[in-house]
Design a protein around this motif. Sequence first.
Motif, PDB file in Angstrom:
ATOM      1  N   PRO A  90      36.223 -54.302  -5.114  1.00 45.68           N
ATOM      2  CA  PRO A  90      36.350 -52.927  -5.634  1.00 45.68           C
ATOM      3  C   PRO A  90      35.388 -51.943  -4.989  1.00 45.68           C
ATOM      4  CG  PRO A  90      35.332 -54.397  -7.254  1.00 45.68           C
ATOM      5  CD  PRO A  90      35.865 -55.266  -6.163  1.00 45.68           C
ATOM      6  N   GLU A  91      34.327 -52.432  -4.340  1.00 46.46           N
ATOM      7  CA  GLU A  91      33.402 -51.511  -3.690  1.00 46.46           C
ATOM      8  C   GLU A  91      34.049 -50.775  -2.516  1.00 46.46           C
ATOM      9  OE1 GLU A  91      32.694 -55.616  -1.770  1.00 46.46           O
ATOM     10  OE2 GLU A  91      33.229 -54.783  -3.738  1.00 46.46           O
ATOM     11  N   TYR A  92      35.202 -51.288  -2.049  1.00 43.63           N
ATOM     12  CA  TYR A  92      35.902 -50.643  -0.947  1.00 43.63           C
ATOM     13  C   TYR A  92      36.923 -49.605  -1.421  1.00 43.63           C
ATOM     14  CZ  TYR A  92      33.999 -53.786   2.606  1.00 43.63           C
ATOM     15  OH  TYR A  92      33.162 -54.446   3.472  1.00 43.63           O
ATOM     16  N   LEU A  93      37.101 -49.454  -2.713  1.00 40.18           N
ATOM     17  CA  LEU A  93      38.098 -48.514  -3.228  1.00 40.18           C
ATOM     18  C   LEU A  93      37.781 -47.074  -2.856  1.00 40.18           C
ATOM     19  CD1 LEU A  93      38.728 -50.018  -6.790  1.00 40.18           C
ATOM     20  CD2 LEU A  93      40.258 -50.099  -4.811  1.00 40.18           C
ATOM     21  N   VAL A  94      36.538 -46.806  -2.464  1.00 41.53           N
ATOM     22  CA  VAL A  94      36.173 -45.437  -2.079  1.00 41.53           C
ATOM     23  C   VAL A  94      36.930 -44.978  -0.841  1.00 41.53           C
ATOM     24  CG1 VAL A  94      33.881 -45.581  -3.095  1.00 41.53           C
ATOM     25  CG2 VAL A  94      34.211 -46.309  -0.724  1.00 41.53           C
ATOM     26  N   VAL A  95      37.515 -45.914  -0.096  1.00 46.65           N
ATOM     27  CA  VAL A  95      38.239 -45.548   1.114  1.00 46.65           C
ATOM     28  C   VAL A  95      39.601 -44.934   0.803  1.00 46.65           C
ATOM     29  CG1 VAL A  95      39.517 -47.704   1.500  1.00 46.65           C
ATOM     30  CG2 VAL A  95      38.706 -46.377   3.476  1.00 46.65           C
ATOM     31  N   LEU A  96      40.106 -45.110  -0.410  1.00 45.79           N
ATOM     32  CA  LEU A  96      41.438 -44.617  -0.769  1.00 45.79           C
ATOM     33  C   LEU A  96      41.434 -43.104  -0.948  1.00 45.79           C
ATOM     34  CD1 LEU A  96      42.506 -47.325  -3.383  1.00 45.79           C
ATOM     35  CD2 LEU A  96      43.292 -47.109  -1.011  1.00 45.79           C
ATOM     36  N   ASP A  97      42.498 -42.484  -0.484  1.00 45.89           N
ATOM     37  CA  ASP A  97      42.689 -41.047  -0.686  1.00 45.89           C
ATOM     38  C   ASP A  97      43.249 -40.843  -2.092  1.00 45.89           C
ATOM     39  OD1 ASP A  97      43.436 -38.403  -0.739  1.00 45.89           O
ATOM     40  OD2 ASP A  97      44.358 -38.408   1.249  1.00 45.89           O
ATOM     41  N   PRO A  98      42.492 -40.226  -3.005  1.00 43.38           N
ATOM     42  CA  PRO A  98      42.974 -40.103  -4.390  1.00 43.38           C
ATOM     43  C   PRO A  98      44.222 -39.245  -4.526  1.00 43.38           C
ATOM     44  CG  PRO A  98      40.991 -38.794  -4.040  1.00 43.38           C
ATOM     45  CD  PRO A  98      41.167 -39.638  -2.814  1.00 43.38           C
ATOM     46  N   SER A  99      44.461 -38.345  -3.566  1.00 41.07           N
ATOM     47  CA  SER A  99      45.655 -37.509  -3.634  1.00 41.07           C
ATOM     48  C   SER A  99      46.891 -38.219  -3.112  1.00 41.07           C
ATOM     49  CB  SER A  99      45.444 -36.216  -2.835  1.00 41.07           C
ATOM     50  OG  SER A  99      45.332 -36.496  -1.446  1.00 41.07           O
ATOM     51  N   ARG A 100      46.695 -39.364  -2.433  1.00 44.70           N
ATOM     52  CA  ARG A 100      47.804 -40.158  -1.914  1.00 44.70           C
ATOM     53  C   ARG A 100      47.595 -41.592  -2.367  1.00 44.70           C
ATOM     54  NH1 ARG A 100      51.703 -36.680   0.099  1.00 44.70           N
ATOM     55  NH2 ARG A 100      50.615 -34.872   0.931  1.00 44.70           N
ATOM     56  N   PRO A 101      48.024 -41.931  -3.574  1.00 43.42           N
ATOM     57  CA  PRO A 101      47.689 -43.236  -4.145  1.00 43.42           C
ATOM     58  C   PRO A 101      48.299 -44.388  -3.370  1.00 43.42           C
ATOM     59  CG  PRO A 101      49.358 -42.135  -5.462  1.00 43.42           C
ATOM     60  CD  PRO A 101      48.874 -41.133  -4.451  1.00 43.42           C
ATOM     61  N   PRO A 102      47.695 -45.581  -3.501  1.00 48.35           N
ATOM     62  CA  PRO A 102      48.226 -46.758  -2.823  1.00 48.35           C
ATOM     63  C   PRO A 102      49.559 -47.177  -3.399  1.00 48.35           C
ATOM     64  CG  PRO A 102      46.453 -47.371  -4.290  1.00 48.35           C
ATOM     65  CD  PRO A 102      46.478 -45.883  -4.254  1.00 48.35           C
ATOM     66  N   MET A 103      50.164 -48.187  -2.773  1.00 50.39           N
ATOM     67  CA  MET A 103      51.540 -48.582  -3.044  1.00 50.39           C
ATOM     68  C   MET A 103      51.820 -48.829  -4.514  1.00 50.39           C
ATOM     69  SD  MET A 103      53.557 -51.581  -1.066  1.00 50.39           S
ATOM     70  CE  MET A 103      52.160 -52.677  -1.268  1.00 50.39           C
ATOM     71  N   HIS A 104      51.029 -49.701  -5.187  1.00 51.15           N
ATOM     72  CA  HIS A 104      51.358 -50.079  -6.553  1.00 51.15           C
ATOM     73  C   HIS A 104      51.147 -48.933  -7.518  1.00 51.15           C
ATOM     74  CE1 HIS A 104      46.997 -50.610  -6.361  1.00 51.15           C
ATOM     75  NE2 HIS A 104      46.973 -50.606  -7.666  1.00 51.15           N
ATOM     76  N   GLN A 105      50.125 -48.082  -7.285  1.00 54.15           N
ATOM     77  CA  GLN A 105      49.883 -46.947  -8.170  1.00 54.15           C
ATOM     78  C   GLN A 105      50.968 -45.897  -8.015  1.00 54.15           C
ATOM     79  OE1 GLN A 105      45.932 -45.390  -7.681  1.00 54.15           O
ATOM     80  NE2 GLN A 105      44.957 -47.349  -8.130  1.00 54.15           N
ATOM     81  N   ALA A 106      51.420 -45.695  -6.770  1.00 59.35           N
ATOM     82  CA  ALA A 106      52.476 -44.715  -6.545  1.00 59.35           C
ATOM     83  C   ALA A 106      53.755 -45.128  -7.242  1.00 59.35           C
ATOM     84  CB  ALA A 106      52.726 -44.555  -5.040  1.00 59.35           C
TER      85      ALA A 106
END
Length: 340
Positions: A90-106
Motif C-alpha cells: 500500500p505504500e506505493y498507492l501514492v503513484v495512482l492518479d486519484p482523478s483516473r482511478p485504477p481498473m477495479h475502482q473504476a
Amino acid sequence: MNDSQRNLTVVENAELRRYELLAAGTTVGTLDFRVLGPRRVLGHTEVQADQRGRGLATVLIKAVLDDLIAEEVRITNYCPAVERFLQGHPEYLVVLDPSRPPMHQADDKHQAGRSTPLWQLVHAQHSRLSELAARSQDPNIDGFERRRTTDQFAAVAAQHAAAVADVLLTASRTSSRADAAVLLDNLKLFEQTLRVLKGRVYGDARFLNLSTSEIWRETERLLAEHDSLEKSIVSGLEQLNGAGSATDLARALAKRQWSSPTRPHPNSPHAGVAGRIAHQLWRIADSTWDELEGRGLPAQPEEHANRHSAFSHYLFGTADDTDPTAGPNTPQSHRDSRRT
C-alpha cells in the motif's frame, strides 16, 4: 534499476512503449505503457514462460513504480499484476492518479446504479463477448465447435470495435480527448490481437509458433481494458449530454454494431471520416467473403440484459415481454415480422 547480484536491469523502451526487464542483456519481461500528458497508463506485465516463478514480475513492477514515484509521475493502471502488487504494498498507492482511478475502482464506480439504455447495451455486448470467449476455450467441446465459436467471437468483437470507433469514439472527443486517445490505442491493439487469434485458429503459418492460450490471455486482457475504458467514456457522456443524448447514442451504437466489418482491420483508419469510410468499405468486402466461405456468423441477439425494457426491445427488434400475443411460444416467424 540495476540488480548486480542477479544481473538484472530495468530500462525504458520509449519506441516500443514498454519497460523491459533484462537478464544478462536479454529481455525476459515487459510492462507496456502509454503516455498521456503528465500521466502514464500501465497495460500488461509479461514474463517469458521459462523465467516465471522467480519473482521477476515483482522486480519489474517495483522498479517501474519506484522510478515513477521519484519522477512524480502519476499512473492509471489496467494491469492485474500491478494491481496485485499495489494491494500487497500500500505504500506505493501514492503513484495512482486519484482523478483516473485504477481498473477495479473504476468498474465499481461506473457500475453503481446504471440502468440507462446506453449502459445496458454496452454491458450486454461485453457479456456476450465474455460468454463466447469462455466457450471458445472450453476443453469439453470438440475442436470444430471451438473453432466455430472462436470465429464467432472474432466476428462480434470486430463489429463491436468498429461500432465503438464510429459512435462512442467520435462522441467522446468532444468531452475528453485524453480518454478518446487511450480508447483508440486500445482498439488498435485489440484488433491486432483478434487478427492473430483468427490466424492461429485457421492455421496461418505466421502464427503457428504462438501459444493459443497466450493469445487468448492477451485478447481477454485487452477486452477487459476496453470494457473499463468504454464504460468510463459512457459514464462521462451521460453526465455531459444527459439521458436523451445517451439514448440516441445507444440507438446509433446498436445499429452500427450489426452493420460493421466482421473481420479485424488493425491497419486501416479507425477514427473520423476516414475511419467510417474504411469501415463501410470493409463491411462490403467482409460480407462478400462471408458469403463465399459460407461463414456461419452469429445472429443479432434476441434478448437484451434488461429483458423487460421497452427500449431494449426497440433496439434489438424483439417481441415485447408484456405483449400477450408474443409469449415464449410465439413462432419465430411472427417475431421476425415485428422487427423494425
